[in-house]
Design a protein around this motif. Sequence first.
Motif, PDB file in Angstrom:
ATOM      1  N   SER A  56      -1.418 117.258 -19.876  1.00 52.81           N
ATOM      2  CA  SER A  56      -1.047 117.569 -18.806  1.00 52.81           C
ATOM      3  C   SER A  56      -0.438 116.088 -18.208  1.00 52.81           C
ATOM      4  O   SER A  56      -1.401 115.235 -17.955  1.00 52.81           O
ATOM      5  CB  SER A  56      -1.965 118.740 -17.939  1.00 52.81           C
ATOM      6  N   SER A  57       0.526 116.254 -17.276  1.00 58.52           N
ATOM      7  CA  SER A  57       1.142 115.179 -15.895  1.00 58.52           C
ATOM      8  C   SER A  57       0.236 114.922 -14.641  1.00 58.52           C
ATOM      9  O   SER A  57       0.235 116.069 -14.232  1.00 58.52           O
ATOM     10  CB  SER A  57       2.273 115.229 -16.179  1.00 58.52           C
ATOM     11  N   HIS A 113      -7.714 118.177 -18.879  1.00 60.86           N
ATOM     12  CA  HIS A 113      -5.765 118.266 -18.466  1.00 60.86           C
ATOM     13  C   HIS A 113      -5.496 117.030 -19.889  1.00 60.86           C
ATOM     14  O   HIS A 113      -4.724 116.736 -19.073  1.00 60.86           O
ATOM     15  CB  HIS A 113      -5.573 119.162 -17.477  1.00 60.86           C
ATOM     16  N   ASP A 130       2.839 118.663 -13.573  1.00 64.22           N
ATOM     17  CA  ASP A 130       2.325 119.627 -13.923  1.00 64.22           C
ATOM     18  C   ASP A 130       0.465 119.479 -13.148  1.00 64.22           C
ATOM     19  O   ASP A 130       0.629 120.926 -12.162  1.00 64.22           O
ATOM     20  CB  ASP A 130       0.605 119.303 -15.155  1.00 64.22           C
TER      21      ASP A 130
END
Length: 399
Positions: free
Chosen positions: A29-30, A26, A5
């Motif tokens: 999220s990656s 986040h 991400d």
Amino acid sequence: MNKADFLVIGGGIVGLSIARELKKRHKSSSVALIEKEPECGLHASGRNSGVIHAGFYYSSDSLKARFTRDGNRQLLQFCEEKKIPVNKCGKLVVARDATDWPQLDELLRRGKANGVPLDPLTAAEARKIEPRVKTFERAIFSPSTATADPVQVLQEMKQDALREGIAIHQSAGYLGRADGVLRTAAGNFEAGYVVNAAGLYADRVARDFDFSADYRILPFKGIYLYSGEASGAIRTNIYPVPDLRNPFLGVHFTLMANGRAKIGPTAIPAFWREQYQGLSNFRLGEFTEIIFRDLGLLFLSGFDFKRLAAEEMRKYYRPRLVSLASALLENVRLEDYRHWGKPGIRAQLLNIKTRKLEMDFVVEGDSRSLHVLNAVSPAWTCALPFASYVCDKIAALTA
């Protein structure tokens, strides 16, 4: 195909701090980070002075003023939590003669405006802090300036990043971008958002994303000369009053975390971006471009580049560097300064339209990428609050 991400380019302290802040904000999220070297922090982050600056050099309207002040507190707290040794020795800023006094007053004014504690001193009061110091009647003491080992700090941050779930890909140099895919030495990446913190190559990466039109990196080599005197022979960092018109602070004494001293740094124009030693990392295209820019600055710059370059080249001569340092301290002997440290390269941003060196942080970006173009000294001190600022920018650009 590797996917993330958020993808951060560059594994120095700025890139690591941004990656960690993105993951903090986040969590689902990656976040991935690519670093071209086999280990993080082998360039500026692992080669800087280790000084945790206080934040009084910079005008109150600058990003550096805010990030240095806040970064000082955050980095000291980080070192305390990780049990990293810190030398809380402070810093003396000394005057050569009365012509330095207006600049001393300006530093005091900036310190007050920036919320940074500073103590105005007489020469006698300065000698109580450092008995060997030389100063003309007046000086300034910064009690919150400190030093730590930058490599140890960076390695602790890297381990934190890994524990937090950030994928760190080393030996994964950025090679280019086409059709939204980033090519690296470790394979291709697709990323929802790209953050460029590539240091010496940040401008080149940025141009692949149609940024950095007015900017180019101009490298300057910094070298320190290490003292053979025992730990504790000097009690505090000692700096001259700087020329606030340029981003360099002049030759000074730095105490390392172990209490040993070094003098420097130089700010010698480098002829390619990673000109650390001899012809290592030589690239003809870089050499040609940088020589062209340096020649242009000799005659057309918005500052006295000719004088700066000539003076800095003279600092390659060991007696010259020691002589400059001896203006700050009594009993500085050439025989005590024989060992050169590993060079560092300052990724200084040049505005090619105005032909001026950029003094503050510079970032450019849009809804798909953000580029850290100028994150020079004291970026090591500033990295944690600067990362928060970058992530605020990303949030605004992608809203």
